[in-house]
Design a protein around this motif. Sequence first.
Motif, PDB file in Angstrom:
ATOM      1  N   ALA A  30       0.834  -1.205   0.000  1.00 31.27           N
ATOM      2  CA  ALA A  30       0.000   0.000   0.000  1.00 31.27           C
ATOM      3  C   ALA A  30       0.869   1.256   0.000  1.00 31.27           C
ATOM      4  O   ALA A  30       0.596   2.218  -0.723  1.00 31.27           O
ATOM      5  CB  ALA A  30      -0.938  -0.002   1.203  1.00 31.27           C
ATOM      6  N   LYS A  31       1.928   1.232   0.789  1.00 34.67           N
ATOM      7  CA  LYS A  31       2.828   2.381   0.876  1.00 34.67           C
ATOM      8  C   LYS A  31       3.722   2.488  -0.360  1.00 34.67           C
ATOM      9  O   LYS A  31       3.866   3.557  -0.951  1.00 34.67           O
ATOM     10  CB  LYS A  31       3.687   2.278   2.147  1.00 34.67           C
ATOM     11  N   ALA A  32       4.309   1.378  -0.771  1.00 32.59           N
ATOM     12  CA  ALA A  32       5.274   1.388  -1.864  1.00 32.59           C
ATOM     13  C   ALA A  32       4.646   1.719  -3.215  1.00 32.59           C
ATOM     14  O   ALA A  32       5.247   2.441  -4.008  1.00 32.59           O
ATOM     15  CB  ALA A  32       5.989   0.038  -1.939  1.00 32.59           C
ATOM     16  N   TYR A  33       3.467   1.201  -3.483  1.00 33.35           N
ATOM     17  CA  TYR A  33       2.883   1.358  -4.810  1.00 33.35           C
ATOM     18  C   TYR A  33       1.857   2.474  -4.918  1.00 33.35           C
ATOM     19  O   TYR A  33       1.689   3.051  -5.980  1.00 33.35           O
ATOM     20  CB  TYR A  33       2.267   0.051  -5.274  1.00 33.35           C
ATOM     21  N   TRP A  34       1.152   2.766  -3.855  1.00 36.86           N
ATOM     22  CA  TRP A  34       0.086   3.764  -3.930  1.00 36.86           C
ATOM     23  C   TRP A  34       0.274   4.918  -2.945  1.00 36.86           C
ATOM     24  O   TRP A  34      -0.571   5.783  -2.851  1.00 36.86           O
ATOM     25  CB  TRP A  34      -1.273   3.098  -3.715  1.00 36.86           C
ATOM     26  N   ASN A  35       1.379   4.901  -2.209  1.00 36.41           N
ATOM     27  CA  ASN A  35       1.682   5.914  -1.203  1.00 36.41           C
ATOM     28  C   ASN A  35       0.529   6.125  -0.218  1.00 36.41           C
ATOM     29  O   ASN A  35       0.229   7.249   0.184  1.00 36.41           O
ATOM     30  CB  ASN A  35       2.081   7.242  -1.863  1.00 36.41           C
ATOM     31  N   LEU A  36      -0.133   5.031   0.137  1.00 34.73           N
ATOM     32  CA  LEU A  36      -1.211   5.070   1.119  1.00 34.73           C
ATOM     33  C   LEU A  36      -0.620   4.899   2.516  1.00 34.73           C
ATOM     34  O   LEU A  36       0.401   4.240   2.689  1.00 34.73           O
ATOM     35  CB  LEU A  36      -2.224   3.955   0.860  1.00 34.73           C
ATOM     36  N   ASP A  37      -1.269   5.460   3.507  1.00 39.74           N
ATOM     37  CA  ASP A  37      -0.837   5.319   4.888  1.00 39.74           C
ATOM     38  C   ASP A  37      -1.457   4.050   5.462  1.00 39.74           C
ATOM     39  O   ASP A  37      -2.656   4.012   5.714  1.00 39.74           O
ATOM     40  CB  ASP A  37      -1.274   6.533   5.699  1.00 39.74           C
TER      41      ASP A  37
END
Length: 68
Positions: A30-37
């Motif tokens: 989630a963080k690496a590909y979509w920059n989601l927290d």
Amino acid sequence: MADGRHLEDVALKKTLVAGTDPVAIDAWAAKAYWNLDPEKMPYLAIAAARGLGTVEFEKLQVKISQLG
């Protein structure tokens, strides 16, 4: 904003992520590909609260390998 319904929202990453902690793997992706927290993703918090893994993937030992 990408919503996943259009071909432009898709990117081929050619990455294999493996591990024994499914919560950490989802949080990392989630963080690496979509920059989601990951801390703000309810399903990850629920899984972590049930003892299925950790959202804090940064604290885990990681091994990165290049495949040829």
